[in-house]
Write a protein that holds these residues in place. Sequence first.
Motif, PDB file in Angstrom:
ATOM      1  N   ASP A 110      14.094  18.747 -23.821  1.00  0.00           N
ATOM      2  CA  ASP A 110      14.848  19.861 -22.891  1.00  0.00           C
ATOM      3  C   ASP A 110      14.818  20.351 -21.916  1.00  0.00           C
ATOM      4  O   ASP A 110      15.966  21.394 -21.095  1.00  0.00           O
ATOM      5  CB  ASP A 110      15.484  21.463 -23.984  1.00  0.00           C
ATOM      6  CG  ASP A 110      14.400  21.451 -24.348  1.00  0.00           C
ATOM      7  OD1 ASP A 110      13.456  20.688 -24.756  1.00  0.00           O
ATOM      8  OD2 ASP A 110      14.450  22.096 -24.960  1.00  0.00           O
ATOM      9  N   LEU A 121      17.662  19.768 -19.337  1.00  0.00           N
ATOM     10  CA  LEU A 121      17.750  17.974 -19.854  1.00  0.00           C
ATOM     11  C   LEU A 121      15.862  18.133 -19.456  1.00  0.00           C
ATOM     12  O   LEU A 121      15.658  18.282 -18.287  1.00  0.00           O
ATOM     13  CB  LEU A 121      18.572  17.282 -18.974  1.00  0.00           C
ATOM     14  CG  LEU A 121      18.560  16.553 -20.116  1.00  0.00           C
ATOM     15  CD1 LEU A 121      18.564  15.946 -21.013  1.00  0.00           C
ATOM     16  CD2 LEU A 121      19.399  14.842 -18.820  1.00  0.00           C
ATOM     17  N   ASN A 126      21.485  15.657 -24.931  1.00  0.00           N
ATOM     18  CA  ASN A 126      22.418  16.419 -25.722  1.00  0.00           C
ATOM     19  C   ASN A 126      23.839  15.784 -24.466  1.00  0.00           C
ATOM     20  O   ASN A 126      23.661  15.323 -23.621  1.00  0.00           O
ATOM     21  CB  ASN A 126      22.463  17.855 -25.184  1.00  0.00           C
ATOM     22  CG  ASN A 126      24.062  18.307 -24.921  1.00  0.00           C
ATOM     23  OD1 ASN A 126      24.698  18.907 -23.572  1.00  0.00           O
ATOM     24  ND2 ASN A 126      24.604  18.828 -26.372  1.00  0.00           N
TER      25      ASN A 126
END
Length: 431
Positions: free
Chosen positions: A108, A279, A310
Amino acid sequence: MSLTELDLQYIWHPFTQQKNMLPPIAITQGRGSVLIDENGNEYIDAISSWWVNLHGHAHPYIAEKLYRQALQLEQVIFAGFTHKPAVELASRLIPLLPGNFSKVFYSDNGSTSTEVALKMAVQYWWNKRAANDEPGLKRNKILAFKNAYHGDTFGAMSVSDRSVFTLAFHDLLFDVIFIDTPTTENLTETFSLIQQHAHAIAAFIYEPLAQGAGCMHMYSASAMDMLLGFVKAQKIICIADEVMTGFGRTGKLFASEYMAVKPDIICLSKGLTGGTMALGVTACTQEIYSAYLADDKLKTFFHGHSFTANPLACTAANASLDLLLQPSALNKIDWLTNANKLWAGQLQQSAAELGIKNIRTLGTILAFEIEQGKDEYLNNISGAITQKAMAQGVYIRPLGNTVYIMPPYSLTNEEYEKIKAAVMDILSNTA
């Protein structure tokens, strides 16, 4: 209450001493290279909002792609499921990356992308030892550069330089073998140190050619190539932290392209989504991945988080790649590279009068030090420079007395000249 007043009541800001801090400026809109506050004042974002923004703020192409994806699928668990944005992004990144990469692991942000890389490298040797492929080895040490910065989580802090960023946590960080960034003069000594510990070193993590938070320290590609060749000969896994240097910042798509010897693992974030969403990517070679393929479930890579891959973040990254690979973006990177070289030459000619030193440039990055106070992150001149630049409609955030620019690729010639004029005016009145 205004946004700023509400912020002061409820929010704790990063990398900021909260006591007596200046009230934060409420930004209500971004357009291209410009940030706009609640009073309509405009500021050229000369540092790409902490180096993440590639194509300009609120880019309509990325926004449209996000909108369409949000109507279709916004999030799904990535254990046992997959989706098009993640598959598309991985399949596009692999051929672009500087090396023989095989697999992409999603996380992330930049800090977690380096955490993943470190765990991946250490467990690689653990798995090999458990399989008796390397029965006599217990490789669990990390080799890293002095002055490095790889993030703020504990593993990333451990392999970063012991500095103001990590001071409160030194007793909790694991031991690391630190070396100087390479020069032709120090390579022999560095080789000797590495050879002494090679049997225990699992991996070498490095920021290729430019240490971002380390006050934009830059070093030689040819010396780095020799160092990487030696490290590889010791069977040490090479991890390139390209969180800052990736996606054109150094003049090439990736800084590792400047070296013939390529990494085994690469870490990406920041510009990955064009600055739109958080990300992280950690890509590895097939050799690394193969060490995890086993009937023994203990050899599984037990890492992940709720928002792994995601769909919205992957969609933003795909849209950013679309824009980055267009001739207009690649030409702008070349233009910024050449403009920085020209400006650096001009600064060099008047460095003494301006009170600056160590003028350097690499691709879209230009940096120098102001000769006031100590060369350190805590030098108070940083805040004064930021305030003076903001008054002229330019946002820069020096690292202590290190002034740098790293603008988005949407920057126009007029905006570049405005940045130059503001910086030159500040220097002329500071020296």
